[in-house]
Design an enzyme around this catalytic site. Structure first.
Site, PDB file in Angstrom:
ATOM      1  N   GLU A 301       0.782  -1.232   0.000  1.00 44.20           N
ATOM      2  CA  GLU A 301       0.000   0.000   0.000  1.00 44.20           C
ATOM      3  C   GLU A 301       0.812   1.279   0.000  1.00 44.20           C
ATOM      4  O   GLU A 301       0.524   2.198   0.763  1.00 44.20           O
ATOM      5  CB  GLU A 301      -0.928  -0.028   1.212  1.00 44.20           C
ATOM      6  CG  GLU A 301      -0.238   0.056   2.603  1.00 44.20           C
ATOM      7  CD  GLU A 301       0.186  -1.280   3.200  1.00 44.20           C
ATOM      8  OE1 GLU A 301       0.403  -2.236   2.428  1.00 44.20           O
ATOM      9  OE2 GLU A 301       0.302  -1.372   4.436  1.00 44.20           O
ATOM     10  N   HIS A 325      -8.118  -4.046  -1.102  1.00 49.81           N
ATOM     11  CA  HIS A 325      -7.363  -4.109   0.152  1.00 49.81           C
ATOM     12  C   HIS A 325      -6.319  -2.983   0.211  1.00 49.81           C
ATOM     13  O   HIS A 325      -6.296  -2.201   1.168  1.00 49.81           O
ATOM     14  CB  HIS A 325      -6.687  -5.483   0.253  1.00 49.81           C
ATOM     15  CG  HIS A 325      -5.841  -5.662   1.465  1.00 49.81           C
ATOM     16  ND1 HIS A 325      -6.293  -6.289   2.597  1.00 49.81           N
ATOM     17  CD2 HIS A 325      -4.565  -5.285   1.739  1.00 49.81           C
ATOM     18  CE1 HIS A 325      -5.342  -6.288   3.517  1.00 49.81           C
ATOM     19  NE2 HIS A 325      -4.278  -5.694   3.015  1.00 49.81           N
ATOM     20  N   GLU A 326      -5.505  -2.889  -0.808  1.00 52.90           N
ATOM     21  CA  GLU A 326      -4.427  -1.884  -0.776  1.00 52.90           C
ATOM     22  C   GLU A 326      -4.998  -0.472  -0.770  1.00 52.90           C
ATOM     23  O   GLU A 326      -4.486   0.414  -0.089  1.00 52.90           O
ATOM     24  CB  GLU A 326      -3.449  -2.086  -1.940  1.00 52.90           C
ATOM     25  CG  GLU A 326      -2.831  -3.476  -2.051  1.00 52.90           C
ATOM     26  CD  GLU A 326      -2.274  -4.048  -0.745  1.00 52.90           C
ATOM     27  OE1 GLU A 326      -1.925  -3.264   0.148  1.00 52.90           O
ATOM     28  OE2 GLU A 326      -2.217  -5.301  -0.619  1.00 52.90           O
ATOM     29  N   HIS A 329      -6.042   0.619   2.656  1.00 50.94           N
ATOM     30  CA  HIS A 329      -4.954   1.055   3.525  1.00 50.94           C
ATOM     31  C   HIS A 329      -4.783   2.584   3.503  1.00 50.94           C
ATOM     32  O   HIS A 329      -4.140   3.135   4.405  1.00 50.94           O
ATOM     33  CB  HIS A 329      -3.632   0.412   3.097  1.00 50.94           C
ATOM     34  CG  HIS A 329      -3.366  -0.930   3.718  1.00 50.94           C
ATOM     35  ND1 HIS A 329      -3.377  -1.139   5.073  1.00 50.94           N
ATOM     36  CD2 HIS A 329      -3.034  -2.125   3.158  1.00 50.94           C
ATOM     37  CE1 HIS A 329      -3.070  -2.418   5.326  1.00 50.94           C
ATOM     38  NE2 HIS A 329      -2.870  -3.035   4.178  1.00 50.94           N
ATOM     39  N   GLU A 348      -3.783  -4.214   9.378  1.00 45.86           N
ATOM     40  CA  GLU A 348      -4.284  -5.251   8.472  1.00 45.86           C
ATOM     41  C   GLU A 348      -5.706  -5.732   8.769  1.00 45.86           C
ATOM     42  O   GLU A 348      -6.464  -6.024   7.855  1.00 45.86           O
ATOM     43  CB  GLU A 348      -3.301  -6.426   8.430  1.00 45.86           C
ATOM     44  CG  GLU A 348      -1.916  -6.061   7.895  1.00 45.86           C
ATOM     45  CD  GLU A 348      -1.924  -5.510   6.473  1.00 45.86           C
ATOM     46  OE1 GLU A 348      -2.920  -5.694   5.738  1.00 45.86           O
ATOM     47  OE2 GLU A 348      -0.918  -4.871   6.105  1.00 45.86           O
ATOM     48  N   ASP A 405       9.043  -9.964  10.977  1.00 46.13           N
ATOM     49  CA  ASP A 405       8.336 -10.681   9.931  1.00 46.13           C
ATOM     50  C   ASP A 405       7.362 -11.699  10.529  1.00 46.13           C
ATOM     51  O   ASP A 405       6.397 -12.102   9.910  1.00 46.13           O
ATOM     52  CB  ASP A 405       9.359 -11.401   9.056  1.00 46.13           C
ATOM     53  CG  ASP A 405       8.876 -11.530   7.626  1.00 46.13           C
ATOM     54  OD1 ASP A 405       8.002 -10.740   7.240  1.00 46.13           O
ATOM     55  OD2 ASP A 405       9.374 -12.417   6.926  1.00 46.13           O
ATOM     56  N   TYR A 413      -4.803 -10.281  10.106  1.00 47.62           N
ATOM     57  CA  TYR A 413      -5.728 -10.039   9.002  1.00 47.62           C
ATOM     58  C   TYR A 413      -7.123 -10.560   9.321  1.00 47.62           C
ATOM     59  O   TYR A 413      -8.102  -9.819   9.317  1.00 47.62           O
ATOM     60  CB  TYR A 413      -5.231 -10.765   7.739  1.00 47.62           C
ATOM     61  CG  TYR A 413      -4.010 -10.159   7.100  1.00 47.62           C
ATOM     62  CD1 TYR A 413      -2.738 -10.388   7.632  1.00 47.62           C
ATOM     63  CD2 TYR A 413      -4.103  -9.382   5.962  1.00 47.62           C
ATOM     64  CE1 TYR A 413      -1.609  -9.845   7.041  1.00 47.62           C
ATOM     65  CE2 TYR A 413      -2.976  -8.827   5.357  1.00 47.62           C
ATOM     66  CZ  TYR A 413      -1.736  -9.069   5.896  1.00 47.62           C
ATOM     67  OH  TYR A 413      -0.624  -8.523   5.309  1.00 47.62           O
TER      68      TYR A 413
HETATM   69  N1  BES Z   1       1.002  -4.392   3.851  1.00 46.89           N
HETATM   70  C1  BES Z   1       0.754  -5.674   3.325  1.00 46.89           C
HETATM   71  C2  BES Z   1       1.986  -6.376   2.843  1.00 46.89           C
HETATM   72  C3  BES Z   1       3.062  -6.544   3.888  1.00 46.89           C
HETATM   73  C4  BES Z   1       2.737  -6.862   5.180  1.00 46.89           C
HETATM   74  C5  BES Z   1       4.368  -6.404   3.541  1.00 46.89           C
HETATM   75  C6  BES Z   1       3.744  -6.995   6.117  1.00 46.89           C
HETATM   76  C7  BES Z   1       5.372  -6.562   4.472  1.00 46.89           C
HETATM   77  C8  BES Z   1       5.058  -6.847   5.761  1.00 46.89           C
HETATM   78  C9  BES Z   1      -0.268  -5.648   2.209  1.00 46.89           C
HETATM   79  O1  BES Z   1      -1.256  -4.703   2.377  1.00 46.89           O
HETATM   80  C10 BES Z   1      -0.966  -6.988   2.182  1.00 46.89           C
HETATM   81  O2  BES Z   1      -1.560  -7.324   3.148  1.00 46.89           O
HETATM   82  N2  BES Z   1      -0.872  -7.709   1.075  1.00 46.89           N
HETATM   83  C11 BES Z   1      -1.510  -8.993   0.906  1.00 46.89           C
HETATM   84  C12 BES Z   1      -2.756  -8.864   0.085  1.00 46.89           C
HETATM   85  C13 BES Z   1      -4.016  -8.806   0.816  1.00 46.89           C
HETATM   86  C14 BES Z   1      -5.199  -8.873  -0.104  1.00 46.89           C
HETATM   87  C15 BES Z   1      -4.190  -9.660   2.010  1.00 46.89           C
HETATM   88  C16 BES Z   1      -0.602  -9.916   0.133  1.00 46.89           C
HETATM   89  O3  BES Z   1       0.426  -9.446  -0.353  1.00 46.89           O
HETATM   90  O4  BES Z   1      -0.901 -11.087   0.024  1.00 46.89           O
HETATM   91 ZN    ZN Z   2      -2.590  -5.146   3.942  1.00 45.29          ZN
END
Ligand code: BES
Ligand code: ZN
Length: 641
Positions: A301, A325-326, A329, A348, A405, A413
């Site tokens: 995002e 989703h993005e 954010h 999230e 991480d 989520y």
């Molecule tokens: N912000 C996240 C991606 C992220 C989270 C990167 C933690 C690094 C550390 C992004 O918004 C996200 O959640 N992406 C998901 C997609 C979503 C529809 C659940 C993905 O990449 O799968």
């Molecule tokens: Zn996200």
């Protein structure tokens, strides 16, 4: 039965080297201070930054850098306007693997600096000597080719195969590997940037963006709204822009741009839908860039420009919930931001909830129910896998020196979204929407802790209504494990029809008589998740013949199918499996597929042969995870300081 578990891999696989963790002292714990930018800025202790924002904090960044593809180095000057709140004699920034050549103060005179200590998740403390009156520091620096946030692609790894490409991924704590900064989600700053790239390439950032290539390879950017460092982003490559609506558009390589513009054709409608629910969009434009397939996430995002994987282009707009989703954010996360990674669900969980509200506005209730039920399945698998009582199933986490991480599981989520849905049901949608709109307004451009949210919720929504409090049971959700009994129950009639089809198939009905004619991606995913193993070669082959799974252009469907291909040794599809694993670097797909391959000796050998070809195409975030699954040399943190 195997269900894909989003983001779960890092939990088990990253080595937890507590002993190496040199967490800074708690001197910067919970300080509240008035300042000029934010009327009441509350600073929460963040164990993943060395900086001490209660003493000296960054306010604005002016970045002036050059991107050099042949050396794979970004170099230049990061100049910060700072506020020395307490008259401190030094300001502390985060830096990981950066070469710092010199630091000067506002008037150009050199000042002393030191890179102190080392921690594998945090890098090193950059301590810069300042005086009481210092308002500006200029850091002359360069990155290293191994910087984790950066993925440098050679032309072969792009769609056009003519030019190199670079993109960044800064969340959670990787911004410090390409910019010296105070890298905490609770510290916001505005920025401007001048970026020099090779002539013929375009550059975009999480800021105001060009829509055409510049003649001299120089691009200027401005981000006027204060953002935390994890939202710093840059992409450089041979891409073009195509407009979608008055405030929306898409960037991508020329061979994908038309497909992308069609796939995301409803971007403007999505934007209007969230605005109607939760108030004005505060970031001016909303664009999207479709990156090469090695991008490790579905989407990221970055403000004003979401970075996205091409694997969400299915041709029929069926995977656009990632975009919803993005985009969401822009309210939950970028506007009201998790104060620390322990509060990750504040980003999230809210975003998954908002995403589904957008999907309901655009595609209706029965469609959204499918998304919710599939998400619930993910949540159940995750909890089952982690253990009902595991503290990592709390919404408020306690990462305590572990790899951040690890925060990134389905709990934040899906449990987060289910919690908010439960509140919605308890108080009614109208009242809940009003509350949420007020929340985004009240805390705009501020950070939010789990505790502060609970306090605000109790004060503004629950009040002294004990019966309501009992129907929600807020503390159990935020501070307790598993799924509280107060959860709202979700059903999807469309998926119940799929359950019947699965049963019919298992009792011998032929694939063509299963009544799948009207199914969308989500029905197919449910079908594939619920096929029980083992499946004979004949059975797999009859399914594949009828439904064309192996050759599906839909990455979600093909990845769910490959789980069966692997667990049943269906060799006919191994060629396509290899092609997929070599091309796609999205961790959500790689992790379950490599795990499935690693289950038998024979398949593990196949995995290693594939990985030898594929690894170079993956971002460090993804190969860090797959290295762990296959027992590959742990290289994630080597070579960096
Ligand atoms: N912000 C996240 C991606 C992220 C989270 C990167 C933690 C690094 C550390 C992004 O918004 C996200 O959640 N992406 C998901 C997609 C979503 C529809 C659940 C993905 O990449 O799968
Ligand atoms: Zn996200």
């Amino acid at each position: 039965m195997q269900k894909p578990i989003r983001f779960l891999a890092p939990i088990l696989l990253m080595c937890v080297a507590l002993s190496q963790c040199n967490v800074p002292s708690e001197e910067n714990q919970s300080a509240t201070k008035e300042n000029s930018q934010q009327p009441s800025e509350s600073i929460s202790f963040d164990e993943y930054t060395y900086s001490n924002p209660a003493e000296a904090v960054i306010r604005h960044l002016a970045l002036d850098v050059e991107v050099n593809f042949s050396s794979r180095i970004i170099s230049g000057i990061a100049s910060y306007e700072i506020e020395n709140k307490t008259g401190a004699s030094s300001i502390i920034l985060d830096s990981k693997g950066l070469e710092i050549q010199k630091v000067t103060l506002g008037d150009g005179e050199s000042t002393e600096f030191a890179l102190v200590g080392y921690n594998q998740y945090m890098g090193r403390k950059l301590e810069i000597t300042i005086s009481e009156s210092t308002t500006r520091i200029n850091i002359y620096y360069s990155t290293r080719p191994e910087a984790i946030a950066l993925q440098w692609l050679n032309p072969q790894q792009t769609e056009e195969k003519k030019n190199p490409y670079l993109f960044t991924q800064s969340e959670p704590c990787l911004a410090r590997t390409w910019i010296p900064t105070q890298d905490s989600p609770g510290i916001r700053f505005t920025y401007s940037a001048k970026v020099q790239v090779p002539v013929g390439l375009m550059a975009v950032m999480s800021a105001s963006n060009p829509q055409e290539k510049s003649a001299d390879g120089i691009y200027n950017f401005e981000m006027k709204q204060p953002i935390p460092a994890y939202l710093m982003a840059l992409a450089v490559g041979d891409f073009v822009f195509k407009s979608i609506g008055p405030r929306t558009g898409v960037y991508g390589e020329s061979s994908v741009i038309d497909q992308a513009a069609h796939e995301f054709g409803e971007l403007e409608e999505m934007l209007t839908a969230v605005e109607k629910l939760y108030g004005a969009y505060r970031w001016d434009r909303y664009d999207l860039i479709v990156l090469p397939p090695s991008f490790p996430f579905g989407g990221m995002e970055n403000p004003r420009i979401t970075f996205a994987t091409p694997t969400i282009i299915a041709g029929d707009r069926s995977l656009v919930s990632v975009v919803a989703h993005e985009l969401s954010h822009s309210w939950s996360g970028n506007l009201v931001t998790s104060a620390t990674w322990n509060d990750f669900w504040i980003n999230e969980g809210f975003t998954v909830y908002l995403e589904r509200r957008i999907m309901e506005e655009l595609y209706g209730k029965s469609y959204t129910e499918m998304l919710i039920v599939l998400g619930y399945q993910d949540l159940q698998s995750t909890i089952e896998y982690m253990g009902q009582d595991n503290e990592d199933t709390h919404l408020k986490l306690n990462l305590a020196g572990r790899d951040p991480d690890e925060a990134l599981t389905d709990i934040a989520y899906e449990k987060g979204a289910l919690f908010l849905q439960t509140i919605e049901e308890a108080v009614g949608r109208e009242k809940w929407d009003e509350f949420l709109k007020g929340y985004f307004d009240r805390f705009a451009f501020q950070s939010m802790t789990s505790d502060r949210f609970v306090e605000y919720l109790n004060k503004e929504l629950i009040g002294d209504d004990e019966e309501l409090a009992a129907r929600i049971s807020v503390n159990e959700w935020v501070y307790g494990p598993g799924i509280p009994e107060t959860q709202t129950n979700n059903v999807s009639e469309r998926l119940m029809i799929v359950d019947k089809a699965v049963a019919n198939w298992e009792s011998g009905t032929s694939p063509s008589d299963l009544g799948t004619g009207e199914w969308t991606t989500h029905e197919w995913l449910h079908f594939l998740r619920h096929l029980s193993s083992p499946l004979s070669e004949d059975k797999l082959s009859s399914l594949d013949k009828e439904f064309g799974f192996t050759n599906s252009k839909n990455a979600e469907i093909v990845a769910a199918w490959f789980i069966h291909v692997i667990s049943n040794n269906y060799r006919k599809s191994y060629g396509k499996l290899e092609e997929f694993l070599v091309r796609v670097g999205r961790r959500k797909f790689l992790s379950p597929l490599y795990k499935e391959l690693a289950k038998t000796e024979e398949n593990k050998k196949v995995a290693i042969e594939i990985y030898k070809k594929a690894r170079k195409n993956y971002h460090a975030i993804s190969y860090g995870t797959v290295d762990g699954i296959l027992g590959w040399e742990q290289s994630r943190y080597l070579g960096i300081d």
